[in-house]
Write a protein that holds these residues in place. Sequence first.
Motif, PDB file in Angstrom:
ATOM      1  N   ILE A 126       6.121   2.753  38.704  1.00  0.00           N
ATOM      2  CA  ILE A 126       5.500   1.419  38.886  1.00  0.00           C
ATOM      3  C   ILE A 126       6.597   0.364  38.713  1.00  0.00           C
ATOM      4  O   ILE A 126       7.242   0.297  37.665  1.00  0.00           O
ATOM      5  CB  ILE A 126       4.366   1.168  37.866  1.00  0.00           C
ATOM      6  N   ASP A 127       6.786  -0.403  39.732  1.00  0.00           N
ATOM      7  CA  ASP A 127       7.708  -1.550  39.661  1.00  0.00           C
ATOM      8  C   ASP A 127       6.864  -2.822  39.713  1.00  0.00           C
ATOM      9  O   ASP A 127       6.054  -3.001  40.626  1.00  0.00           O
ATOM     10  CB  ASP A 127       8.686  -1.549  40.840  1.00  0.00           C
ATOM     11  N   THR A 128       7.080  -3.673  38.713  1.00  0.00           N
ATOM     12  CA  THR A 128       6.337  -4.951  38.695  1.00  0.00           C
ATOM     13  C   THR A 128       7.329  -6.103  38.862  1.00  0.00           C
ATOM     14  O   THR A 128       8.448  -6.075  38.346  1.00  0.00           O
ATOM     15  CB  THR A 128       5.569  -5.136  37.366  1.00  0.00           C
ATOM     16  N   TYR A 129       6.879  -7.098  39.570  1.00  0.00           N
ATOM     17  CA  TYR A 129       7.670  -8.311  39.769  1.00  0.00           C
ATOM     18  C   TYR A 129       6.750  -9.484  39.439  1.00  0.00           C
ATOM     19  O   TYR A 129       5.701  -9.669  40.052  1.00  0.00           O
ATOM     20  CB  TYR A 129       8.156  -8.386  41.216  1.00  0.00           C
ATOM     21  N   LYS A 130       7.117 -10.217  38.402  1.00  0.00           N
ATOM     22  CA  LYS A 130       6.206 -11.240  37.894  1.00  0.00           C
ATOM     23  C   LYS A 130       6.076 -12.439  38.832  1.00  0.00           C
ATOM     24  O   LYS A 130       5.138 -13.204  38.722  1.00  0.00           O
ATOM     25  CB  LYS A 130       6.677 -11.722  36.535  1.00  0.00           C
ATOM     26  N   GLY A 131       7.028 -12.590  39.710  1.00  0.00           N
ATOM     27  CA  GLY A 131       6.981 -13.770  40.578  1.00  0.00           C
ATOM     28  C   GLY A 131       7.543 -14.994  39.849  1.00  0.00           C
ATOM     29  O   GLY A 131       7.835 -14.947  38.655  1.00  0.00           O
TER      30      GLY A 131
ATOM     31  N   HIS B  84       8.017 -20.905  45.499  1.00  0.00           N
ATOM     32  CA  HIS B  84       7.363 -19.867  44.702  1.00  0.00           C
ATOM     33  C   HIS B  84       7.461 -18.526  45.422  1.00  0.00           C
ATOM     34  O   HIS B  84       7.689 -18.441  46.630  1.00  0.00           O
ATOM     35  CB  HIS B  84       5.893 -20.236  44.443  1.00  0.00           C
ATOM     36  N   ASP B  85       7.265 -17.470  44.658  1.00  0.00           N
ATOM     37  CA  ASP B  85       7.211 -16.108  45.187  1.00  0.00           C
ATOM     38  C   ASP B  85       6.082 -15.409  44.454  1.00  0.00           C
ATOM     39  O   ASP B  85       5.962 -15.521  43.226  1.00  0.00           O
ATOM     40  CB  ASP B  85       8.552 -15.393  44.955  1.00  0.00           C
ATOM     41  N   ARG B  86       5.269 -14.655  45.209  1.00  0.00           N
ATOM     42  CA  ARG B  86       4.107 -14.012  44.588  1.00  0.00           C
ATOM     43  C   ARG B  86       4.538 -12.863  43.689  1.00  0.00           C
ATOM     44  O   ARG B  86       5.580 -12.233  43.899  1.00  0.00           O
ATOM     45  CB  ARG B  86       3.182 -13.449  45.661  1.00  0.00           C
ATOM     46  N   ALA B  87       3.668 -12.611  42.721  1.00  0.00           N
ATOM     47  CA  ALA B  87       3.887 -11.428  41.876  1.00  0.00           C
ATOM     48  C   ALA B  87       3.552 -10.170  42.686  1.00  0.00           C
ATOM     49  O   ALA B  87       2.683 -10.199  43.563  1.00  0.00           O
ATOM     50  CB  ALA B  87       3.019 -11.511  40.622  1.00  0.00           C
TER      51      ALA B  87
END
Length: 193
Positions: free
Chosen positions: A17-22, A163-166
């Motif tokens: 699982i890779d998460t990107y908070k944005g 901005h960039d989405r999570a």
Amino acid sequence: MFIYNLDIQFGYGGIGIDTYKGFIDLTTHIQESFDMKTQSPELSVTNTFPIIEDIDSSHCRTDMGYPQPFVASSMWYNEAKQYVIEYIGSKAAGGDALGAIEKGISIGDIVENESFPEPPEINVDAVPKTPPRITFRYGEIKSDLYRGSVKVNISDKPVTVDHDRARVNIYMEKNPYITIKAVPKGKNIDRIA
């Protein structure tokens, strides 16, 4: 009959699982977002000082014995008339005194009285008694007030949002597996029942 062992091998799968908070970035361009024009208020004041239009000192000069010609003509006329009446009266009184011989008045007595009259009364007085009449025009003050103003023009985009989405990426890091193998253990099986 053959005897087999089962060789079972397996492995658990792994999930990655890779998460990107944005992110969000707000940029304000305050200097570029509005244009302000100001005009300062102005006050204009003009004034005129009082002006002396006329100083009438004729009454003062009259009190000091220097009247204006028109006033002097009527005043001196009255004084001359009074003086002549008094003079005629004094000559008539001297003639009446000479006519009364019984009183014993001589021409020398009359001449002596006329030559050496009684000393005049001394009276100290301040002149002029009437102050001068001063005519003047009042001064004026004119003021004009011009109001100031502030004009503000705001641009369409005073705030820039970047901005960039999570995101969440789920992937198989390791696939699960299972292997089953039949391994022969012996060649014969004894069956004794």
